[in-house]
Scaffold this motif. Structure first.
Motif, PDB file in Angstrom:
ATOM      1  N   UNK A  76      19.074  37.229  36.430  1.00 56.76           N
ATOM      2  CA  UNK A  76      18.279  37.909  37.458  1.00 56.76           C
ATOM      3  C   UNK A  76      16.865  38.207  36.969  1.00 56.76           C
ATOM      4  N   UNK A  77      16.682  38.179  35.647  1.00 62.61           N
ATOM      5  CA  UNK A  77      15.344  38.373  35.061  1.00 62.61           C
ATOM      6  C   UNK A  77      15.062  37.138  34.199  1.00 62.61           C
ATOM      7  N   UNK A  78      14.747  36.010  34.803  1.00 64.78           N
ATOM      8  CA  UNK A  78      14.691  34.742  34.061  1.00 64.78           C
ATOM      9  C   UNK A  78      13.664  34.712  32.943  1.00 64.78           C
ATOM     10  N   UNK A  79      12.542  35.445  33.090  1.00 67.75           N
ATOM     11  CA  UNK A  79      11.517  35.366  32.053  1.00 67.75           C
ATOM     12  C   UNK A  79      11.903  36.157  30.796  1.00 67.75           C
ATOM     13  N   UNK A  80      12.975  36.949  30.884  1.00 69.75           N
ATOM     14  CA  UNK A  80      13.462  37.648  29.696  1.00 69.75           C
ATOM     15  C   UNK A  80      14.907  37.255  29.384  1.00 69.75           C
ATOM     16  N   UNK A  81      15.348  36.152  29.937  1.00 68.63           N
ATOM     17  CA  UNK A  81      16.744  35.745  29.721  1.00 68.63           C
ATOM     18  C   UNK A  81      16.952  35.307  28.275  1.00 68.63           C
ATOM     19  N   UNK A  82      16.148  34.370  27.810  1.00 64.99           N
ATOM     20  CA  UNK A  82      16.178  33.966  26.412  1.00 64.99           C
ATOM     21  C   UNK A  82      15.175  34.791  25.620  1.00 64.99           C
ATOM     22  N   UNK A  83      15.486  35.028  24.353  1.00 62.45           N
ATOM     23  CA  UNK A  83      14.516  35.713  23.502  1.00 62.45           C
ATOM     24  C   UNK A  83      14.967  35.743  22.056  1.00 62.45           C
ATOM     25  N   UNK A  84      14.084  36.208  21.200  1.00 59.72           N
ATOM     26  CA  UNK A  84      14.415  36.357  19.772  1.00 59.72           C
ATOM     27  C   UNK A  84      15.163  37.667  19.597  1.00 59.72           C
ATOM     28  N   UNK A  85      16.298  37.767  20.279  1.00 56.15           N
ATOM     29  CA  UNK A  85      17.036  39.025  20.416  1.00 56.15           C
ATOM     30  C   UNK A  85      18.044  39.269  19.297  1.00 56.15           C
ATOM     31  N   UNK A  86      17.829  38.634  18.149  1.00 54.36           N
ATOM     32  CA  UNK A  86      18.696  38.875  16.989  1.00 54.36           C
ATOM     33  C   UNK A  86      17.800  39.370  15.846  1.00 54.36           C
ATOM     34  N   UNK A  87      17.302  40.599  15.957  1.00 61.76           N
ATOM     35  CA  UNK A  87      16.260  41.069  15.030  1.00 61.76           C
ATOM     36  C   UNK A  87      16.703  41.147  13.582  1.00 61.76           C
ATOM     37  N   UNK A  88      18.010  41.212  13.338  1.00 60.49           N
ATOM     38  CA  UNK A  88      18.497  41.297  11.971  1.00 60.49           C
ATOM     39  C   UNK A  88      18.463  39.975  11.237  1.00 60.49           C
ATOM     40  N   UNK A  89      18.052  38.887  11.904  1.00 62.73           N
ATOM     41  CA  UNK A  89      17.951  37.568  11.287  1.00 62.73           C
ATOM     42  C   UNK A  89      16.481  37.225  11.094  1.00 62.73           C
ATOM     43  N   UNK A  90      16.218  36.366  10.121  1.00 64.61           N
ATOM     44  CA  UNK A  90      14.854  35.874   9.984  1.00 64.61           C
ATOM     45  C   UNK A  90      14.427  35.134  11.238  1.00 64.61           C
ATOM     46  N   UNK A  91      15.363  34.400  11.835  1.00 66.34           N
ATOM     47  CA  UNK A  91      15.087  33.820  13.146  1.00 66.34           C
ATOM     48  C   UNK A  91      16.402  33.560  13.862  1.00 66.34           C
ATOM     49  N   UNK A  92      16.488  34.034  15.092  1.00 64.92           N
ATOM     50  CA  UNK A  92      17.664  33.789  15.912  1.00 64.92           C
ATOM     51  C   UNK A  92      17.334  33.960  17.380  1.00 64.92           C
ATOM     52  N   UNK A  93      17.867  33.096  18.218  1.00 62.42           N
ATOM     53  CA  UNK A  93      17.658  33.156  19.666  1.00 62.42           C
ATOM     54  C   UNK A  93      18.996  33.416  20.352  1.00 62.42           C
ATOM     55  N   UNK A  94      18.947  34.162  21.447  1.00 64.93           N
ATOM     56  CA  UNK A  94      20.135  34.376  22.267  1.00 64.93           C
ATOM     57  C   UNK A  94      19.693  34.772  23.660  1.00 64.93           C
ATOM     58  N   UNK A  95      20.647  34.810  24.578  1.00 64.98           N
ATOM     59  CA  UNK A  95      20.373  35.217  25.953  1.00 64.98           C
ATOM     60  C   UNK A  95      20.777  36.676  26.152  1.00 64.98           C
ATOM     61  N   UNK A  96      20.312  37.222  27.248  1.00 65.84           N
ATOM     62  CA  UNK A  96      20.725  38.580  27.607  1.00 65.84           C
ATOM     63  C   UNK A  96      22.014  38.504  28.426  1.00 65.84           C
ATOM     64  N   UNK A  97      23.040  37.997  27.774  1.00 64.87           N
ATOM     65  CA  UNK A  97      24.394  37.944  28.325  1.00 64.87           C
ATOM     66  C   UNK A  97      25.315  38.673  27.357  1.00 64.87           C
TER      67      UNK A  97
END
Length: 824
Positions: A76-97
């Motif tokens: 429902x909020x497509x522009x924030x669906x994907x993001x670098x939402x795994x802050x404890x990693x040097x780099x990680x991507x996930x969705x807001x699911x």
């Protein structure tokens, strides 16, 4: 029947017995009836008590109500669906699911790999001893750029998102490695790029070879994403070896361990019989080993690319529903898109914070962008259930499962949500993107229970839980935390009122939030109230401990800051009094904006902000300072207990017990006025003190006194004259809030000085002078330490200004950006 047999056996006439029988029966029947009624009443009371106790037991994990704050999330909020939402990693991507496909990066240098997986970088970890890492650009929505210094090597990770289709669009991450050291050119580095799904994710992934010459990628399909692919493109550099792993991992918290356990040494005959660490390909349980007897399917797919530095590759996620893309987001197309987003970011950053206009140098502005970007790039999306406890539960019970969209204090030490930290984070985030901040607030307030309580530390999901010591996991519903979201909301009302009212959706968010703010306020006024009218007391202090020099007050957010030495019901905490006053004022302002009756809150604020009441409860005539009150003595020390008189067999004299607290002088009810520090400033920090008050003049003098709080680097947390200045609280716990400089409270001090400098009164000129000097000291020192160490720190040494404790701490320490911008 027994009564009938007895008379007949002694020869009495039946008629005589029967004549008397009715009266006995009536009497006995009445007694029995009363007894039955009494028993029934007792049973009803007992059942009522049991039912009520059960009701009380369930309140701790019963949501506030069915109307949620978050009404749009996921797709429902497509522009924030994907993001670098795994802050404890040097780099990680996930969705807001709740259950998402996750992607991430690991890397290692083959000549540095050690037993146990040491040398593999994955989670942000101080033990990796990286020279520097953090986002240097991040806009919270569309892109980010991160730089990592691993010894002499510089690893750059960036990502760009592009909308399209029905499932959140595409994104590409670019990973590169380079070095300035000519002798290390062509050194081997191994990048491991992976995708994984959690157990409850509805869908599948598998390794897939898309084209000849491309490394192994991933194809998959889930309920939230539909069909998708993840392809790897060698952008530049020499690849020496490629391998992959397709397996079942037992959880997201052990992905690195799964990789390390799978690595093998193999000889590549095409490379002159050189040996490489390689992944074995498919590594799945034997057919029929699954719980349902079916063949196990992979939930973790890793591609390892071993290449020579310098090297660069693209990892491209492509949504199957994005069918009309004009070109793939790779190579030159990626570079163009990234360049445009970077230009937009720099322009918007100057438009928002005006640092170039204020005369800051190029490297100082780059520092501010990095501080800001690492806070925004540290916003995570978590899902799970907290563990909570109340006096009515038999032990810890699970909270309901819920999502949390939140920034984190530190990606290495504290990669999870903290309630009072988040209120400070919101000051900077709302300055940049009000909708992101309102979304964060909404997620936090959806964690409120029916009592109006919000657990102060959010440990949601496997990755978060695996990084928290067991003793800190359970949250208790009697324990508060400073309600700093009122600080955020007050800031928004003062600085962003026009933006707040320009969108109906933002006002609707406030409408839904209002009853929860009321419930939160009421919860504080029920659970944290003091014995005297207008007084408040932090709950959660341990009155029976003999291990701590001064029982900690974790709930205040100030941890080991000295309070009354012997916790009891007579305590009064001046900081909590001021927080509640701010809360009342803010709700009153929101009520006006929403055309609601907030008279009770404005009255409460008027009562709590009355300087006469404040002085009566907290002003110490002896030291002329605001203070806590309680059962207190300064004569406490930590001493090693003597060995037992009759040692047990095998007792070793060197096996000394931990030191325990010894009270050398009986405590008495008094002001805790020998302790001067941050708590003493709260009527000033939250601007409750009248600008004409002589007490303001005294506080300004005390702030500027080098023997108390003043340093060339910021205000220290505890005066040098305080009995517990820089004293450890146990022999194992170094001082925390007992002298070091903290940036969140320094921001509040600078903010208050700015306020009093612009408010007519006899001390405005003095406040202005101190304002400029303190602000400059803080900014100069943080930038100096960033240049020296590569990091922004949790706290700073009050003697040297050196950064210390956790790093990078771009939670509230990033408030330095608002100080530079003079946004309060």
């Amino acid at each position: 029947m027994a009564r009938q047999r007895k008379p007949l056996s002694v020869g009495h006439s039946d008629s005589k017995y029967l004549k008397k029988s009715p009266s006995h029966t009536k009497k006995d029947g009445g007694f029995l009836s009363y007894w039955k009624q009494g028993l029934a009443f007792i049973c009803l009371v007992f059942a009522g008590v049991i039912g009520y106790m059960g009701y009380l037991e369930t309140r701790v994990n019963t949501p506030f109500d069915e109307q949620k704050m978050v009404i749009q999330s996921g797709l429902d909020v497509p522009d924030r669906y994907w993001g670098s939402y795994r802050p404890g990693l040097y780099f990680g991507m996930k969705t807001r699911d709740p259950y998402s496909v996750v992607s991430g990066l690991m890397w290692y240098f083959p000549n540095q790999l050690r037993p146990g997986g040491y040398g593999i970088r994955h989670w942000c970890d101080d033990g990796d001893n990286l020279g520097r890492y953090g986002w240097i650009e991040h806009d919270g929505r569309t892109f980010g750029v991160q730089e990592i210094e691993d010894g002499p090597f510089k690893i750059t990770v960036s990502f760009v998102k592009k909308p399209g289709g029905n499932h959140g669009g595409d994104w590409t991450a670019r990973i590169s490695a380079a070095t300035q050291d000519g002798q290390l050119q062509y050194e081997l580095i191994s990048f491991l790029l992976y995708s994984a799904i959690e157990e409850k994710t509805k869908g599948w992934i598998k390794p897939y070879r898309f084209e000849s010459g491309l490394p192994m990628g991933v194809s998959g399909e889930t309920e939230g994403l539909g069909a998708f692919t993840v392809k790897l493109y060698n952008h530049s550099g020499q690849v020496e070896h490629e391998s992959y792993l397709s397996t079942t991992a037992q959880g997201l918290h052990i992905l690195k361990e799964t990789v390390f356990a799978s690595l093998r040494v193999a000889t590549d005959h095409r490379k002159g019989n050189r040996k490489f660490f390689v992944l074995p390909g498919e590594l799945l349980p034997s057919p029929g080993a699954g719980a349902d007897g079916k063949r196990a399917e992979p939930n973790f797919v890793v591609t390892q690319v071993t290449a020579r530095v310098p090297f660069e590759l693209d990892m491209a996620f492509e949504s199957g529903s994005h069918v009309d893309r004009s070109e793939n987001l790779i190579m030159n197309a990626y570079s163009r898109e990234l360049n445009q987003l970077q230009n937009d970011f720099h322009h918007r950053f100057e438009e928002t914070f005006k640092l170039q206009t204020k005369g800051y140098k190029t490297d100082e502005i780059a520092f501010a962008k990095a501080a800001f970007s690492n806070l925004l790039g540290g916003v995570g999306y978590f899902y799970g259930a907290s563990r909570v406890e109340s006096p009515y539960t038999r032990g810890p019970v699970p909270y309901w499962k819920a999502p949390l969209y939140s920034a984190v204090p530190s990606r290495s030490f504290f990669p999870r949500g903290f309630l009072w930290d988040e209120g400070f984070h919101g000051l900077l985030i709302s300055s940049w993107d009000l909708d992101i901040e309102l979304d964060i607030i909404s997620h936090w307030f959806d964690l409120m229970n029916v009592e109006g309580w919000i657990p102060r530390e959010q440990i949601l999901g496997q990755e978060a839980l695996s990084r928290v010591p067991e003793q800190f996991v359970t949250q208790r519903n009697s324990n508060a935390n400073p309600p700093t979201f009122f600080l955020t909301l007050h800031f928004i009302l003062q600085n962003l009122a026009d933006k707040l009212t320009e969108k109906e959706s933002r006002l609707s968010t406030l409408e839904r939030l209002y009853p929860r703010l009321q419930a939160w306020f009421d919860w504080f006024n029920v659970t944290q109230i003091g014995d005297l009218s207008g007084s408040y007391r932090w709950r959660g202090r341990n009155a029976t401990t003999n291990r701590e020099l001064n029982p900690v007050t974790l709930t205040s957010g100030l941890d080991d800051y000295p309070r009354a030495s012997h916790p009891n019901v007579d305590e009064r905490h001046v900081d909590l009094h001021c927080w509640i006053a701010l809360a009342a004022s803010t709700i009153s302002e929101i009520a006006k904006l929403l055309n609601k009756n907030g008279q009770k809150y404005s009255n409460t604020y008027g009562y709590l902000a009355d300087n006469n009441l404040l002085d009566k409860l907290h002003w110490s005539p002896r030291t002329q300072a605001y203070s806590d009150f309680g059962l207190h003595t300064d004569a406490v020390v930590l001493k090693r207990p003597p060995p037992p008189r009759s040692p047990s067999p095998g007792y070793q004299t060197h096996q000394n017990a931990d030191k325990i607290r010894v009270t050398l002088k009986d405590p008495e009810l008094r002001f805790v006025d020998s302790t001067f520090g941050y708590v003493s400033l709260f009527p000033f920090l939250l601007q409750i003190l009248e600008p004409e008050s002589p007490k303001l003049g005294k506080i300004l003098d005390d702030i500027k006194n080098p023997e108390l709080l003043w340093t060339n680097y910021g205000l220290r947390s505890l005066a040098k004259t305080a009995p517990m200045y820089m004293k450890p609280n146990t022999e194992h716990d170094p001082p925390y809030w007992r002298g070091p400089i903290w940036i969140n409270l320094n921001y509040m001090a600078v903010r208050a000085l700015n306020h009093y400098s612009k408010t007519r009164g006899p001390y405005s000129s003095k406040a202005e002078t101190i304002y400029h000097e303190l602000k400059q000291n803080i900014i100069r020192n943080i930038i100096k330490e960033y240049r020296r160490t590569g990091y922004i720190w949790e706290q700073y040494n009050d003697k040297t200004g050196e950064g210390q404790r956790s790093r990078p701490f771009t939670g509230w320490s990033s408030l330095v950006v608002l100080m530079m911008a003079e946004i309060y």
